[in-house]
Design a protein around this motif. Structure first.
Motif, PDB file in Angstrom:
ATOM      1  N   GLN A 137      -3.794   0.554   8.992  1.00 47.30           N
ATOM      2  CA  GLN A 137      -3.007   1.453   9.363  1.00 47.30           C
ATOM      3  C   GLN A 137      -2.184   1.094  10.508  1.00 47.30           C
ATOM      4  O   GLN A 137      -0.996   1.201  10.574  1.00 47.30           O
ATOM      5  CB  GLN A 137      -3.775   2.780   9.629  1.00 47.30           C
ATOM      6  CG  GLN A 137      -3.014   3.974  10.050  1.00 47.30           C
ATOM      7  CD  GLN A 137      -3.514   5.266  10.311  1.00 47.30           C
ATOM      8  OE1 GLN A 137      -4.844   5.110  10.562  1.00 47.30           O
ATOM      9  NE2 GLN A 137      -3.219   6.356   9.979  1.00 47.30           N
ATOM     10  N   GLU A 138      -2.801   0.328  11.421  1.00 45.62           N
ATOM     11  CA  GLU A 138      -2.055  -0.204  12.732  1.00 45.62           C
ATOM     12  C   GLU A 138      -1.032  -1.181  12.394  1.00 45.62           C
ATOM     13  O   GLU A 138      -0.185  -1.208  12.746  1.00 45.62           O
ATOM     14  CB  GLU A 138      -3.017  -0.718  13.765  1.00 45.62           C
ATOM     15  CG  GLU A 138      -3.779   0.337  14.330  1.00 45.62           C
ATOM     16  CD  GLU A 138      -4.889  -0.025  15.336  1.00 45.62           C
ATOM     17  OE1 GLU A 138      -4.973  -1.351  15.277  1.00 45.62           O
ATOM     18  OE2 GLU A 138      -5.654   0.541  15.916  1.00 45.62           O
ATOM     19  N   SER A 139      -1.363  -2.016  11.182  1.00 48.79           N
ATOM     20  CA  SER A 139      -0.601  -3.024  10.630  1.00 48.79           C
ATOM     21  C   SER A 139       0.461  -2.366   9.767  1.00 48.79           C
ATOM     22  O   SER A 139       1.355  -3.476   9.267  1.00 48.79           O
ATOM     23  CB  SER A 139      -1.408  -4.199  10.038  1.00 48.79           C
ATOM     24  OG  SER A 139      -2.296  -4.582  10.953  1.00 48.79           O
ATOM     25  N   GLY A 140       0.544  -1.409   9.353  1.00 48.21           N
ATOM     26  CA  GLY A 140       1.627  -0.507   8.430  1.00 48.21           C
ATOM     27  C   GLY A 140       1.041  -1.209   6.929  1.00 48.21           C
ATOM     28  O   GLY A 140       1.907  -0.908   5.984  1.00 48.21           O
ATOM     29  N   ASP A 142      -0.937  -0.003   3.604  1.00 48.87           N
ATOM     30  CA  ASP A 142      -1.529   1.451   3.103  1.00 48.87           C
ATOM     31  C   ASP A 142      -2.419   1.281   2.073  1.00 48.87           C
ATOM     32  O   ASP A 142      -3.094   2.177   1.844  1.00 48.87           O
ATOM     33  CB  ASP A 142      -0.204   2.120   2.371  1.00 48.87           C
ATOM     34  CG  ASP A 142       1.000   2.420   3.187  1.00 48.87           C
ATOM     35  OD1 ASP A 142       0.628   2.825   4.431  1.00 48.87           O
ATOM     36  OD2 ASP A 142       2.263   2.412   2.773  1.00 48.87           O
TER      37      ASP A 142
END
Length: 207
Positions: A137-140, A142
Motif C-alpha cells: 500500500q505504501e508503495s502504491g 494494489d
C-alpha cells in the motif's frame, strides 16, 4: 463506617488480562544473516523436505540471496518486543511484474514466510503477511501475490500441510488461486540443481 464505605464502593474490579505485546517488525540486517539462513532452511526442510531428494537437508536459501534482499531492503524480520535483536520470523516483499486477469501488472510478491518453532501458533505469520500488504500500500501497489509449491497429484502424494495452506490458510486471508504453473517450467534453474521426488506445481495466489 468502613463496612458502609465498602458497600458503597463495591468489590474491586478484577484486573483485565494483559494483551500480549505485538512483535517488532523491522528491516533485516546483515547481522541477522546466519540466523535467517538457518531459520528458512529449517522451515523449508520441515515443510517441503519430502518433495525433494535432499529430504530434510533441502536448502532453500544461502547467505548471498539473503544479503541481496537486505541490500535492496526487501526482507523483514519479526522480533519479540523485549528482544529486538532476536528473530522470530521473516518475510520478503518484492515488487515483480505479473499478470492479473490476463493483464500485465506490477504486484508485490511476498515469500520466505517463516516463523521459528518457538513462536508458532501465535498469529505471527498472519502479522507478517499484513505487514507485506502495508508495504504494498505504501508503495502504491494494489495487488499482492505469493506462490505455493504443491505436489501435482495430491491424491497420489498427499501433503497435509500443503493442503491446509492451499485450501484454508491463504483463502481465509482473502487470497485466491490465480493460476497453476508446472514447477519445472516456472523454475528451471531450481530443478537444475535440486531434484524433486515427484512432479509439482507452483500455485500462484493473488489478492
Amino acid at each position: 463506617s468502613a463496612a458502609e464505605r465498602k458497600l458503597l464502593v463495591g468489590p474491586a474490579a478484577p484486573d483485565e488480562p494483559k494483551k500480549p505485546a505485538l512483535p517488532i517488525i523491522r528491516f533485516a540486517e546483515l547481522a541477522d544473516v546466519p540466523t535467517l539462513v538457518a531459520l528458512i532452511n529449517a522451515a523449508y526442510g520441515s515443510s517441503e523436505g519430502e518433495l525433494w531428494e535432499e529430504g530434510d537437508d533441502f536448502k532453500r536459501t544461502a547467505p548471498p540471496e539473503i544479503e541481496g534482499l537486505i541490500a535492496s531492503r526487501q526482507l523483514y524480520v519479526a522480533c519479540p518486543p523485549d528482544q529486538p535483536a532476536a528473530v522470530a520470523g521473516c518475510v520478503s516483499c518484492t515488487p515483480v511484474e505479473s499478470t492479473v486477469a490476463g493483464v500485465d501488472t506490477r504486484v508485490l510478491e511476498f515469500g520466505l514466510l517463516c516463523v521459528s518453532p518457538k513462536h508458532k501458533r501465535a498469529g505471527l505469520a498472519t502479522r507478517l503477511i499484513a505487514h507485506s500488504e502495508a508495504v504494498a500500500q505504501e508503495s502504491g501497489i494494489d495487488v499482492m501475490q505469493c506462490e505455493l509449491l504443491v505436489p501435482r497429484d495430491l491424491a497420489l502424494h498427499p501433503h497435509p500441510f500443503k493442503e491446509m495452506m492451499l485450501d484454508k490458510f491463504y483463502v481465509r486471508l482473502g487470497y485466491a488461486a490465480d493460476r497453476v504453473l508446472p514447477f519445472e517450467d516456472a523454475y528451471p534453474q531450481v530443478v537444475a540443481h535440486n531434484s524433486l521426488n515427484f512432479e509439482c506445481d507452483a500455485v500462484v495466489f493473488q489478492r
